[in-house]
Design a protein around this motif. Structure first.
Motif, PDB file in Angstrom:
ATOM      1  N   ARG A  17      35.350   7.121  33.471  1.00  0.00           N
ATOM      2  CA  ARG A  17      35.490   7.242  32.013  1.00  0.00           C
ATOM      3  C   ARG A  17      35.797   5.901  31.325  1.00  0.00           C
ATOM      4  NH1 ARG A  17      36.413  12.602  30.204  1.00  0.00           N
ATOM      5  NH2 ARG A  17      38.238  11.999  28.997  1.00  0.00           N
ATOM      6  N   LEU A  18      36.819   5.848  30.465  1.00  0.00           N
ATOM      7  CA  LEU A  18      37.039   4.615  29.695  1.00  0.00           C
ATOM      8  C   LEU A  18      37.511   3.457  30.574  1.00  0.00           C
ATOM      9  CD1 LEU A  18      38.679   5.958  26.378  1.00  0.00           C
ATOM     10  CD2 LEU A  18      36.271   5.546  26.933  1.00  0.00           C
ATOM     11  N   HIS A  38      43.810   6.407  41.531  1.00  0.00           N
ATOM     12  CA  HIS A  38      44.821   7.262  42.160  1.00  0.00           C
ATOM     13  C   HIS A  38      44.142   8.182  43.165  1.00  0.00           C
ATOM     14  CE1 HIS A  38      47.783  10.840  41.712  1.00  0.00           C
ATOM     15  NE2 HIS A  38      48.091  10.122  42.764  1.00  0.00           N
ATOM     16  N   THR A  39      43.366   9.161  42.663  1.00  0.00           N
ATOM     17  CA  THR A  39      42.713  10.115  43.575  1.00  0.00           C
ATOM     18  C   THR A  39      41.201   9.883  43.692  1.00  0.00           C
ATOM     19  OG1 THR A  39      42.449  11.676  41.749  1.00  0.00           O
ATOM     20  CG2 THR A  39      44.419  11.934  43.109  1.00  0.00           C
ATOM     21  N   SER A  40      40.611   9.127  42.771  1.00  0.00           N
ATOM     22  CA  SER A  40      39.140   9.018  42.701  1.00  0.00           C
ATOM     23  C   SER A  40      38.616   7.839  43.518  1.00  0.00           C
ATOM     24  CB  SER A  40      38.692   8.904  41.245  1.00  0.00           C
ATOM     25  OG  SER A  40      39.124  10.013  40.510  1.00  0.00           O
ATOM     26  N   ASP A  64      49.783   5.798  43.192  1.00  0.00           N
ATOM     27  CA  ASP A  64      50.208   6.908  42.332  1.00  0.00           C
ATOM     28  C   ASP A  64      51.219   6.341  41.331  1.00  0.00           C
ATOM     29  OD1 ASP A  64      51.260   9.087  41.083  1.00  0.00           O
ATOM     30  OD2 ASP A  64      51.879  10.137  42.914  1.00  0.00           O
ATOM     31  N   LEU A  65      50.813   6.240  40.091  1.00  0.00           N
ATOM     32  CA  LEU A  65      51.657   5.585  39.085  1.00  0.00           C
ATOM     33  C   LEU A  65      52.681   6.527  38.465  1.00  0.00           C
ATOM     34  CD1 LEU A  65      49.023   3.171  37.524  1.00  0.00           C
ATOM     35  CD2 LEU A  65      50.720   2.739  39.319  1.00  0.00           C
ATOM     36  N   ASN A  92      45.803   1.705  31.318  1.00  0.00           N
ATOM     37  CA  ASN A  92      44.863   2.744  30.890  1.00  0.00           C
ATOM     38  C   ASN A  92      45.129   4.110  31.540  1.00  0.00           C
ATOM     39  OD1 ASN A  92      42.016   3.676  29.949  1.00  0.00           O
ATOM     40  ND2 ASN A  92      41.943   3.931  32.174  1.00  0.00           N
ATOM     41  N   SER A  94      46.163   7.671  32.737  1.00  0.00           N
ATOM     42  CA  SER A  94      46.715   8.657  31.804  1.00  0.00           C
ATOM     43  C   SER A  94      46.556  10.075  32.322  1.00  0.00           C
ATOM     44  CB  SER A  94      45.949   8.510  30.476  1.00  0.00           C
ATOM     45  OG  SER A  94      46.453   9.392  29.509  1.00  0.00           O
ATOM     46  N   LEU A 142      46.611   3.641  23.805  1.00  0.00           N
ATOM     47  CA  LEU A 142      47.343   4.690  23.089  1.00  0.00           C
ATOM     48  C   LEU A 142      46.396   5.839  22.791  1.00  0.00           C
ATOM     49  CD1 LEU A 142      49.301   2.463  20.527  1.00  0.00           C
ATOM     50  CD2 LEU A 142      50.044   3.234  22.782  1.00  0.00           C
ATOM     51  N   ASP A 143      46.630   6.496  21.683  1.00  0.00           N
ATOM     52  CA  ASP A 143      45.806   7.621  21.222  1.00  0.00           C
ATOM     53  C   ASP A 143      45.945   7.614  19.710  1.00  0.00           C
ATOM     54  OD1 ASP A 143      45.229  10.382  20.318  1.00  0.00           O
ATOM     55  OD2 ASP A 143      45.086  10.819  22.457  1.00  0.00           O
ATOM     56  N   TYR A 156      52.687  14.442  26.317  1.00  0.00           N
ATOM     57  CA  TYR A 156      51.724  13.333  26.190  1.00  0.00           C
ATOM     58  C   TYR A 156      51.994  12.562  24.902  1.00  0.00           C
ATOM     59  CZ  TYR A 156      47.080  11.265  25.198  1.00  0.00           C
ATOM     60  OH  TYR A 156      46.042  10.407  24.882  1.00  0.00           O
ATOM     61  N   LYS A 160      53.118   8.704  24.559  1.00  0.00           N
ATOM     62  CA  LYS A 160      52.227   7.710  23.944  1.00  0.00           C
ATOM     63  C   LYS A 160      52.908   7.059  22.739  1.00  0.00           C
ATOM     64  CE  LYS A 160      48.374   7.832  26.447  1.00  0.00           C
ATOM     65  NZ  LYS A 160      47.674   6.689  27.023  1.00  0.00           N
ATOM     66  N   GLY A 186      40.176   7.486  19.363  1.00  0.00           N
ATOM     67  CA  GLY A 186      40.142   8.836  18.793  1.00  0.00           C
ATOM     68  C   GLY A 186      39.212   9.685  19.630  1.00  0.00           C
ATOM     69  N   ILE A 188      36.390  10.168  21.684  1.00  0.00           N
ATOM     70  CA  ILE A 188      35.425   9.317  22.409  1.00  0.00           C
ATOM     71  C   ILE A 188      34.767  10.134  23.522  1.00  0.00           C
ATOM     72  CG2 ILE A 188      35.050   7.183  23.715  1.00  0.00           C
ATOM     73  CD1 ILE A 188      36.072   6.523  20.955  1.00  0.00           C
ATOM     74  N   LEU A 189      35.586  10.598  24.470  1.00  0.00           N
ATOM     75  CA  LEU A 189      35.077  11.443  25.559  1.00  0.00           C
ATOM     76  C   LEU A 189      35.826  12.766  25.519  1.00  0.00           C
ATOM     77  CD1 LEU A 189      34.990   8.817  28.479  1.00  0.00           C
ATOM     78  CD2 LEU A 189      33.044   9.697  27.166  1.00  0.00           C
TER      79      LEU A 189
HETATM   80  N1  LIG Z   1      38.888   9.807  26.278  1.00  0.00           N
HETATM   81  C1  LIG Z   1      39.228   9.746  24.997  1.00  0.00           C
HETATM   82  O1  LIG Z   1      38.432  10.094  24.111  1.00  0.00           O
HETATM   83  C2  LIG Z   1      40.597   9.257  24.621  1.00  0.00           C
HETATM   84  C3  LIG Z   1      41.140   9.632  23.396  1.00  0.00           C
HETATM   85  C4  LIG Z   1      42.410   9.195  23.064  1.00  0.00           C
HETATM   86  C5  LIG Z   1      43.116   8.364  23.935  1.00  0.00           C
HETATM   87  N2  LIG Z   1      42.569   8.017  25.119  1.00  0.00           N
HETATM   88  C6  LIG Z   1      43.339   7.138  26.029  1.00  0.00           C
HETATM   89  O2  LIG Z   1      42.470   6.184  26.605  1.00  0.00           O
HETATM   90  C7  LIG Z   1      42.775   6.012  27.998  1.00  0.00           C
HETATM   91  C8  LIG Z   1      41.557   6.363  28.849  1.00  0.00           C
HETATM   92  O3  LIG Z   1      41.156   7.686  28.562  1.00  0.00           O
HETATM   93  P1  LIG Z   1      40.340   8.554  29.622  1.00  0.00           P
HETATM   94  O4  LIG Z   1      40.047   9.845  28.956  1.00  0.00           O
HETATM   95  O5  LIG Z   1      39.246   7.727  30.176  1.00  0.00           O
HETATM   96  O6  LIG Z   1      41.490   8.753  30.741  1.00  0.00           O
HETATM   97  P2  LIG Z   1      41.577   9.897  31.864  1.00  0.00           P
HETATM   98  O7  LIG Z   1      40.217  10.157  32.373  1.00  0.00           O
HETATM   99  O8  LIG Z   1      42.372  11.055  31.326  1.00  0.00           O
HETATM  100  O9  LIG Z   1      42.519   9.188  32.954  1.00  0.00           O
HETATM  101  C9  LIG Z   1      42.191   7.915  33.501  1.00  0.00           C
HETATM  102  C10 LIG Z   1      42.672   7.824  34.910  1.00  0.00           C
HETATM  103  O10 LIG Z   1      44.096   7.888  34.974  1.00  0.00           O
HETATM  104  C11 LIG Z   1      44.384   8.029  36.338  1.00  0.00           C
HETATM  105  N3  LIG Z   1      45.678   8.670  36.605  1.00  0.00           N
HETATM  106  C12 LIG Z   1      46.125   9.890  36.227  1.00  0.00           C
HETATM  107  N4  LIG Z   1      47.323  10.153  36.787  1.00  0.00           N
HETATM  108  C13 LIG Z   1      47.640   9.068  37.538  1.00  0.00           C
HETATM  109  C14 LIG Z   1      48.717   8.742  38.383  1.00  0.00           C
HETATM  110  N5  LIG Z   1      49.742   9.577  38.614  1.00  0.00           N
HETATM  111  N6  LIG Z   1      48.707   7.533  38.999  1.00  0.00           N
HETATM  112  C15 LIG Z   1      47.704   6.687  38.816  1.00  0.00           C
HETATM  113  N7  LIG Z   1      46.625   6.935  38.037  1.00  0.00           N
HETATM  114  C16 LIG Z   1      46.604   8.118  37.420  1.00  0.00           C
HETATM  115  C17 LIG Z   1      43.284   8.885  36.957  1.00  0.00           C
HETATM  116  O11 LIG Z   1      42.863   8.220  38.150  1.00  0.00           O
HETATM  117  P3  LIG Z   1      42.149   8.989  39.388  1.00  0.00           P
HETATM  118  O12 LIG Z   1      40.918   9.642  38.790  1.00  0.00           O
HETATM  119  O13 LIG Z   1      41.832   7.913  40.342  1.00  0.00           O
HETATM  120  O14 LIG Z   1      43.120   9.997  39.935  1.00  0.00           O
HETATM  121  C18 LIG Z   1      42.225   8.921  35.852  1.00  0.00           C
HETATM  122  O15 LIG Z   1      40.907   8.711  36.308  1.00  0.00           O
HETATM  123  C19 LIG Z   1      43.982   6.906  28.290  1.00  0.00           C
HETATM  124  O16 LIG Z   1      45.161   6.143  28.241  1.00  0.00           O
HETATM  125  C20 LIG Z   1      43.961   7.941  27.173  1.00  0.00           C
HETATM  126  O17 LIG Z   1      45.234   8.429  26.830  1.00  0.00           O
HETATM  127  C21 LIG Z   1      41.331   8.455  25.489  1.00  0.00           C
END
Ligand SMILES: NC(=O)c1ccc[n+]([C@@H]2O[C@H](COP(=O)([O-])OP(=O)(O)OC[C@H]3O[C@@H](n4cnc5c(N)ncnc54)[C@H](OP(=O)(O)O)[C@@H]3O)[C@@H](O)[C@H]2O)c1
Length: 249
Positions: A17-18, A38-40, A64-65, A92, A94, A142-143, A156, A160, A186, A188-189
């Motif tokens: 993802r991001l 972490h797991t991926s 594992d964070l 990043n 989350s 952030l978010d 969450y 944040k 905002g 995005i995914l």
């Molecule tokens: N996607 C959006 O539209 C959106 C909107 C608002 C804010 N954000 C922010 O932008 C950032 C990226 O978003 P995203 O949707 O791409 O994130 P995401 O897919 O929800 O999470 C990103 C990665 O965080 C890792 N993670 C989760 N728990 C963990 C742990 N205990 N230890 C270590 N790593 C851990 C996971 O790694 P593994 O897969 O390896 O386990 C996961 O692939 C995040 O901070 C999110 O809050 C995103």
């Protein structure tokens, strides 16, 4: 603007993802990337392979964070794997679980505070303490809803908001050697378990009447890590959504 070529970055949660999009974009600019996951593991290996096929450099680092010891050790491990100090840290990783205020548990609150606040804090401190760091750049993810009240994701949201406060606190305390800024995405995914219709149904809630793409986040991140005179700033990449809504209804 600072040249990124030959710099080194640690991107947490970079397998998908991001995080993946930012890791690939940094590598395209000539940055050696520490791809944390972490797991991926499989997806992280695919990111590393994509970077190397394009002529870049990447190393993998699992942790594992939500575990204090692993978070405290990550920067040291990343530096050892990269073979040189880090110049860029992207906080990043989350989690995004639903929990309303009246059902918020101490476990969920502690987990979210650990992953979204303590981990970025301990990584930032270790990053800033590196001996050979010249002018470091930290980006906290952030978010855009930190500006209103995300009633469905209270642990969450609280964590944040803590990370938003920490962004400015760290920007003050780590200056002048490190700049600390944030990107607040905002729509995005779609979150896990939702399809594209999630974004399509909500797009109209943004002033710009659409949802964004990972490239929008990448561009904001690249702008910040190349800037030489910006710190303590949040860039909302959200079609203007942060200007809408009210904090408490
Ligand atoms: N996607 C959006 O539209 C959106 C909107 C608002 C804010 N954000 C922010 O932008 C950032 C990226 O978003 P995203 O949707 O791409 O994130 P995401 O897919 O929800 O999470 C990103 C990665 O965080 C890792 N993670 C989760 N728990 C963990 C742990 N205990 N230890 C270590 N790593 C851990 C996971 O790694 P593994 O897969 O390896 O386990 C996961 O692939 C995040 O901070 C999110 O809050 C995103």
């Amino acid at each position: 603007m600072t040249q990124l070529n030959h710099k080194t970055a640690l991107v947490t949660g970079a397998a998908k993802r991001l995080g993946r999009a930012m890791a690939l974009a940094l590598a395209e600019q000539g940055v050696q990337v520490v791809v944390h996951y972490h797991t991926s593991e499989q997806e992280a290996r695919a990111v590393q392979a994509d970077i190397e096929q394009a002529g870049g450099h990447a190393v993998l680092c699992q942790a594992d964070l939500s575990d204090t010891g692993q978070a405290d050790a990550l920067v040291g491990r990343a530096v050892a794997l990269a073979g040189r100090p880090l110049d860029i840290l992207i906080n990043n990783a989350s989690i995004f679980d639903e929990q309303v205020l009246l059902e918020t548990t101490s476990e969920a609150l502690a987990l979210n505070m650990q992953v979204h606040a303590y981990t970025p804090l301990t990584l930032s401190r270790a990053f800033a303490a590196q001996d050979r760091l010249v002018c470091g750049q930290i980006i906290n993810m952030l978010d855009s809803r930190v500006q209103d009240y995300d009633k469905l994701h209270v642990p969450y949201h609280l964590s944040k908001r803590s990370l938003m406060a920490l962004t400015r606190m760290l920007a003050m305390d780590l200056a002048p050697r490190v700049a600390v800024n944030a990107v607040a995405p905002g729509l995005i995914l779609a979150p896990a378990g939702h399809g594209q219709e999630y974004l399509e149904n909500l797009a109209h809630t943004n002033p710009l009447n659409r949802y964004g793409a990972p490239q929008d986040i990448v561009e904001a991140m690249l702008f910040l890590v190349q800037s030489e005179f910006i710190t303590g700033q949040v860039i909302y990449v959200d079609g203007g959504r942060h200007m809408k809504g009210h904090m408490y209804g």
